[in-house]
Structure formats: C-alpha cells, structure tokens
Enzyme design. Structure first.
Site, PDB file in Angstrom:
ATOM      1  N   ASP A   1       0.816  -1.221   0.000  1.00 15.03           N
ATOM      2  CA  ASP A   1       0.000   0.000   0.000  1.00 15.03           C
ATOM      3  C   ASP A   1       0.848   1.269   0.000  1.00 15.03           C
ATOM      4  O   ASP A   1       0.656   2.160   0.838  1.00 15.03           O
ATOM      5  CB  ASP A   1      -0.947   0.025   1.202  1.00 15.03           C
ATOM      6  CG  ASP A   1      -1.730  -1.266   1.369  1.00 15.03           C
ATOM      7  OD1 ASP A   1      -2.091  -1.850   0.332  1.00 15.03           O
ATOM      8  OD2 ASP A   1      -1.968  -1.679   2.510  1.00 15.03           O
TER       9      ASP A   1
ATOM     10  N   GLU B   1     -11.172   0.444  -3.713  1.00 13.12           N
ATOM     11  CA  GLU B   1     -10.519   0.911  -2.492  1.00 13.12           C
ATOM     12  C   GLU B   1      -9.252   1.684  -2.849  1.00 13.12           C
ATOM     13  O   GLU B   1      -8.897   1.833  -4.016  1.00 13.12           O
ATOM     14  CB  GLU B   1     -10.174  -0.276  -1.588  1.00 13.12           C
ATOM     15  CG  GLU B   1      -9.260  -1.288  -2.255  1.00 13.12           C
ATOM     16  CD  GLU B   1      -9.103  -2.576  -1.460  1.00 13.12           C
ATOM     17  OE1 GLU B   1      -9.740  -2.719  -0.406  1.00 13.12           O
ATOM     18  OE2 GLU B   1      -8.348  -3.455  -1.916  1.00 13.12           O
TER      19      GLU B   1
END
Length: 511
Positions: free
Chosen positions: A14, A185
């Site tokens: 991420d 997301e």
C-alpha cells in the site's frame, strides 16, 4: 540506467508517495507490527533509505490484542504548506479504531498524536489539497446498500484543517469501474491540467488486483471512468507470471515533468505462494488524450530521468553496539513494557522472558525484521539457559497459527513447525551449555535450520522445513514473513534472559 523492482522488497504494501522539491517520501502499511508506518526518503525514486516511522509511540498506536492482519491499513502521505500529513485507518483495535491523521514538519518526526475523524467510517482514507486552499478527505466503505458481497463505494468530504475534523456535505463519487467490481478501495485524488483524477484499486488485493481511473471537473464529481479501464492489472497474465497482484497505486511527478507510479505487487515462488507479502514497485506513466497510460511493471526497467543518488548500504550484521534498535527491527503489537535492553550487557541484545507467546494475540518478547528475499541466510549468536517450558532462539513468523521456531529448550535445540494452530516438532539435538550459534538458510520454500556449538562449525538440524507455512496463500492475511529473536515462558512467569551477540541477514544468489 536501469533499476530493479521491487524498490522496497519484502512486506511493504500500500505505498503512498509525495514530493517536496527534489526529495521524495514514501510510506507503507504496517498492520499489527510496531512501530507503525515506516517512512522512506529518496532523491531518484530508485534508491530509498528508511528515516524512521510515523507511529513510533504507544500513544499513537494502540495495537493491543489486534488480530493478525489487523492494525494499520493503507496510509496516505501528503505535504501542504510546510506540513506533512499522514492519514490512515486502525482496524479492529481494542482501545481505538477508525480513521485518523497525524502531522509533522519534519518527515523523520516527531509526528503528532492522532486526530481521530469521528465523523466517518470505512478504511483506506486519503487527502487532497486543492489549489483554492480547501482540503478534502476521501475513503472507502461498504456501499449503502451493497448490491453484492465486496461492493464498496468511495466518498469525499471537506476537512477543516484548523479543527482537524470533517465538515460539510458528504459525496459518494465512485463504486468501481468494472461491472460487479469488488473492493473498490485505496482512492487518491489529483488535480492535473484542470481535471480532478480519481485513482482507485479494485478486484481485491490478490491475483485479481487492478487500478482504474476516473476524472471530473469538480472534486465532488460526477466522475467519468476511462474507456481503457483498468489501466493496470496483471490478472490476465496468469499465476505463473513473475509479478502478480498489481494495484493500490499512487502517482508522483518529477521536477522535469515525468510521471511515475508506486504500487504494490507480489512475487510468488514455490508454486503460487508468496512469503514476502506485498512489495513496493515502481513503473512509468505517460499521458494520452488527457488520461494516464501505465507502463508495464517489470523486474528491471529504465530509470527515471533524475540524478543518481545512492545511500550508504546498511551493514548485513547488527552487532547491537548502539543504544537504540535499528529501523529494521519491529515488535509484534505495541510494547507496553521494555522487554529488551542494549545496555545491560554492552554489545548484546538482551531479551527478558515473559509468559507471552507468539501463539497468542499479545506482545511477546520478539524482536524481528522482514524477510525480503526468496533466497536468504540468517545467523545469530545466543546465550541462554532454559528452565521449565521456556524457549529462546529464532522465530520465523507469519502469524500466531503459522510459524517456524528454532529454539533452545530443556529438551535441547528443537525445530517446531506450527500450521493451523498445531505444533509439530520436526528435529531435536542435544547441545552443550554456553554460546550457541543459530542459522536459517532458505532456498525458495526450503528452509534449512542450522546450528553450531563452535564458531563456523555449522550443522543442519533435521531436513529442510517446508516454508509454505509462511506464505500468505496458506496462512491468509495481508502481511509477509518476519524473522527474529524470541524468548517466552510459554504461559508461565519467568525472569530468565537470553543474550544475542549479533544477528546477520544476507540475501543469497538465486539458483
């Protein structure tokens, strides 16, 4: 010049990046490991050095009792008007949970205590600073109402920087580009040449991961997706491709006008298994018809057009001759008491025994670092006299139910493989008291445990252990494997100590 991917090997998922003049800063998720949110610095986008952690105090990061692969999800790093902002989510915390922001004027810290955003829910929050001075938070949550399992939506709402709280109307702006998309997301908004661009991942953060893009004339939408979505995915390349699961991306522009993308991806090995977790990769981006076109994510590629800037390479061996642990070392959940010292016996890391075990959702006496290569060797020197049920030695950890131990016990030196919550003792050796040298040599999914009772006289202990127990494919979750030094009373109070004189981690050639 060419560079090698991943730019941050091992468990660094991420990624989020920002540029300040000629300097680039990058953060990644850390989940249940402490300190949280490692932060890195680069001047050429290729060579990175860790400058610390954003969340390095217990007051910032209460990970007590957090489940495996809970904790800190998907941080976003941004810089505005001389201040660095990091926004993230603490998932399934027993003391605190939700989205929060911390700030600093120096990315190396100190960072503030959290400003909790109680006005919203969900996960994967991001920040956007518009050129009119307004700030916006956007994030992910289950769609209201969801039409299918995994159906999520992206919302955006203004942030009052003075009060550090959300204000005004909330706008739902996206729920995925592909029909029936799951887990839209990791959103990021950018303003480029008058358009607002929304970069979103979808498909789930495994093989089907993908990146899509939409744009609008207003930050609150309506957003229109690119006809070329997804603009990045490797799901069409098959499970045997060397890089899979590409997604969760962030964009950065160099002073010379080049665009680049940092993203997570996976390098499976030993079948579709990945012990290294999700790693940070870099790829080039260009623009066509006012839409981003993402270059292929490759193991080697042409480097950015920036002056080369290498950092000194950290030593492979930690001799524990400083007063603080190096940035490579982590704790499992938040340590509430100092169970380690570097000064009681100079030149040694001393672990203090406690009842806590890595089989529990606690903070055990474990100092560990990421496994960053499929082929590697670890060596350490330990002094420990076991009593009762105590164990001390090396631990290779995926989570509480999946790990491998090479530990000294009252029954001798043993190898224990834990799978699905069940322990299996694979090998045992009687060793004399005194200093003991411990090692692990991994070649793909074969992890050979080693020991020596005299310097350099290494012996294998048992057959190679099947390392797939450390794979996310088998163990589940979102993290990669760790390896480190461990001591536990295994549920019983203990005042015993284990001293480690040094710890060495070496990548090995791939054969």
């Amino acid at each position: 010049m060419r560079f090698s991917n991943p730019i941050l090997p091992g468990f660094h998922p991420d990624p989020s990046i920002c540029r300040v003049d000629d300097d680039y800063y990058l953060v990644t998720s850390s989940f249940e490991w402490f300190p949280g949110v490692p932060i890195f610095h680069s001047r050429d986008l290729v060579h990175w050095r860790q400058i610390g952690y954003v969340l390095d105090r217990a007051s910032q990061l209460p990970l007590d009792g957090v489940r495996p692969s809970g904790g800190v999800y998907a941080p976003t790093l941004r810089h505005h008007d001389g201040v660095f902002y990091m926004i993230t989510t603490l998932v399934d915390g027993l003391m605190e949970s939700g989205n929060f922001i911390v700030t600093a004027t120096d990315p190396a810290g100190p960072w503030s205590d959290p400003y909790w955003l109680t006005e919203t829910d969900g996960f994967d929050p991001s920040l956007f600073f518009d050129d009119d001075g307004r700030a916006w938070v956007h994030g992910t949550r289950p769609a209201r109402p969801p039409r299918y399992e995994g159906h999520t939506e992206i919302w955006v709402r203004e942030l009052d920087l003075d009060g550090m709280k959300l204000v005004g109307e909330e706008h739902v702006i996206w729920d995925g580009a592909v029909k029936g998309a799951v887990w839209a997301e990791g959103p990021h908004i950018y303003k480029i040449d008058g358009f607002y661009y929304l970069l979103v991942s979808e498909g789930g953060t495994e093989h089907d991961h993908a990146v899509s893009v939409a744009r609008a004339e207003s930050v609150t939408g309506p957003y229109t997706g690119s006809s070329r979505n997804p603009i990045l995915t490797h799901r069409n390349l098959g499970h045997d491709h060397p890089i899979v699961g590409t997604g969760h991306a962030d964009l950065v522009q160099t002073p010379g006008g080049e665009w680049w993308m940092v993203l997570l991806a996976i390098r499976p090995y030993g079948g579709y298994h990945y012990n290294l977790g999700r790693e940070t990769f870099l790829t080039r981006v260009r623009w066509e018809d006012a839409w981003p076109v993402v270059g292929p994510v490759e193991l080697t590629a042409e480097a950015p057009g920036l002056p080369l800037h290498r950092w000194p390479v950290p030593p492979a061996c930690d001799n524990f001759d400083t007063l603080r642990l190096g940035p490579q070392w982590n704790h499992l959940r938040t340590p509430r008491e100092p169970y380690w010292t570097l000064n009681e016996r100079p030149g040694h890391l001393r672990l203090r025994g406690r009842p806590e075990s890595i089989t529990e959702r606690t903070n055990p006496s474990l100092i560990a670092r990421r496994q960053q290569h499929a082929h590697f060797a670890v060596h350490a020197a330990m002094e420990f006299v076991p009593e009762n049920d105590e164990r001390a030695g090396l631990a290779l950890v995926q989570n509480d139910d999946f790990h491998i131990l090479l530990v000294m016990t009252v029954d001798g030196l043993v190898v224990v493989r834990r799978e699905d919550g069940a322990d299996h003792t694979l090998a045992q050796a009687d060793v004399p008291p005194g200093r003991l040298w411990l090692g692990v040599e991994a070649h793909g999914q074969e992890y050979q445990m080693l020991y020596a009772t005299r310097p350099g006289e290494w012996r294998p202990l048992g057959d190679p252990v099947d390392g797939r127990v450390l794979s996310t494919t088998l163990a589940g979750g979102f993290i990669g494997a760790y390896i480190g030094m461990y001591l536990s009373g295994e549920g019983h109070p203990t005042g015993n100590i284990a001293d480690f004189a040094w710890f060495e981690y070496l990548p090995l050639p791939e054969t």
